[in-house]
Scaffold this active site. Structure first.
Site, mmCIF file in Angstrom:
data_model
loop_
_atom_site.group_PDB
_atom_site.id
_atom_site.type_symbol
_atom_site.label_atom_id
_atom_site.label_comp_id
_atom_site.label_asym_id
_atom_site.label_seq_id
_atom_site.Cartn_x
_atom_site.Cartn_y
_atom_site.Cartn_z
ATOM 1 N N GLY A 1 30.320 30.266 64.652
ATOM 2 C CA GLY A 1 30.101 30.467 63.231
ATOM 3 C C GLY A 1 30.510 31.859 62.785
ATOM 4 N N ASP B 1 37.982 23.117 62.788
ATOM 5 C CA ASP B 1 39.194 22.335 63.029
ATOM 6 C C ASP B 1 40.438 23.213 62.877
ATOM 7 O OD1 ASP B 1 37.425 20.132 63.174
ATOM 8 O OD2 ASP B 1 37.569 19.871 61.006
#
Length: 329
Positions: free
Chosen positions: A222, A252
């Site tokens: 993150g 992604d």
């Protein structure tokens, strides 16, 4: 060429709101519709950078046709597999500070005949591929070992196999000895059974996944960046991100950047983080192009500070799982 496989693709509608008030009538400030699903996003990011990609997706009904039409409009080679289950829709509600509330449909169930058709489609386009990337959740009716079986079939072709999923399908896929897995922080914890509170925990979890079968682990953390653990050692990187719009699809984009940059070492991690950081600056699941990424905004450390605490939101683990203190006893 890189082949992506998405069993549970979606139409992703992003709705931006000034403030999300539960139970109230809320007016949107902007909306967009994107083809969605983790493997779909990887293919979109690669295509935006001119990297040849083929997206294998399941499709049914008008929503499925709209999905493939949107992909074709982005110049992506699509291998659509007609199936019995419906193509799902997802909604993301995005607030000005970047907070995203997602409502995801589970997707339509797939039969054994549907899965056989997916296997055949992947093998038909993968013979000349450099990678097959299997990403995302599995729809109802799909056994947990689907990615493991697919990985073994791909390995028989001599093609490298990457997996980005979670839970039992990720654990099962490790048995197929994938070339690469890309878990996030929660998925690392779920797979190894302990909390990831400091960077050393993430590295130890990645090493455990390598012992279980993966050659390379690219773990996204993150806002704390990412850690890369492979046969060459450990690299940790972080990217400065201002003006956060939406984290949807950022992982992604990171995976796509890593593969496009050679899938090993400092340079690949730098590219991965720059692609992921660029995606965070866009609304919805828009994928960044070459003019959007900034490798100079990324810092990569070959000798990371393993005691570094990891901040940000973190989901609670099931009762009985070990804490960081337990890990260090």
């Amino acid at each position: 060429m890189i082949v992506t496989v998405t069993l549970n693709p979606s139409l992703d509608r992003t709705v931006e709101v000034a403030e999300l008030a539960r139970g109230a009538m809320v007016r949107s400030t902007a909306t967009r519709l994107d083809p969605g699903g983790k493997g779909v996003n990887v293919a979109r990011a690669l295509a935006a950078h001119g990297v040849p990609a083929c997206a294998v997706v399941t499709r049914n009904g008008p929503d499925g046709r709209q999905l493939t039409d949107l992909l074709a409009a982005e110049g992506i080679d699509v291998c659509a597999v007609p199936v019995s289950g419906h193509t799902r829709s997802n909604i993301s509600l995005v607030e000005p500070d970047g907070t995203v509330t997602k409502v995801n449909e589970p997707g339509g169930p797939l039969t054994s005949d549907d899965l056989d058709a997916v296997f055949a489609a992947v093998l038909s386009v993968a013979a000349d591929a450099d990678w097959v990337v299997a990403s995302g959740s599995l729809p109802p009716g799909v056994p947990h070992d689907f990615y493991a079986v697919l990985g073994k079939l791909v390995a028989d072709l001599g093609v490298r196999f990457a997996v980005d999923t979670s839970g039992p399908p990720l654990a099962a896929a490790l048995g197929a000895k994938p070339t690469l897995v890309k878990p996030n922080r929660t998925e690392l914890a779920e797979t190894v059974g302990f909390r990831i509170d400091v960077l050393a925990d993430a590295v130890r979890a990645a090493e455990a996944m390598r012992t279980a079968g993966a050659s390379t682990v690219l773990a996204s953390l993150g806002a704390d960046g990412a850690v890369l653990v492979d046969a060459h050692g450990v690299h940790y990187g972080e990217a400065k991100v201002d003006n956060r719009r939406s984290a949807v699809g950022a992982g992604d984009a990171m995976l796509a950047g890593f593969l496009a940059a050679g899938e090993t070492g400092r340079d690949a991690l730098t590219e991965a983080l720059s692609w992921g950081a660029a995606a965070v600056r866009f609304p919805g699941s828009r994928m960044p192009g070459p003019n959007d990424v900034d490798p100079d905004g990324v810092s990569v450390h070959a000798i990371p500070d393993l005691a570094r605490p990891l901040g940000g939101p973190y989901s609670e683990l099931p009762t009985g799982w070990r804490t960081t203190d337990d890990n260090h006893r």
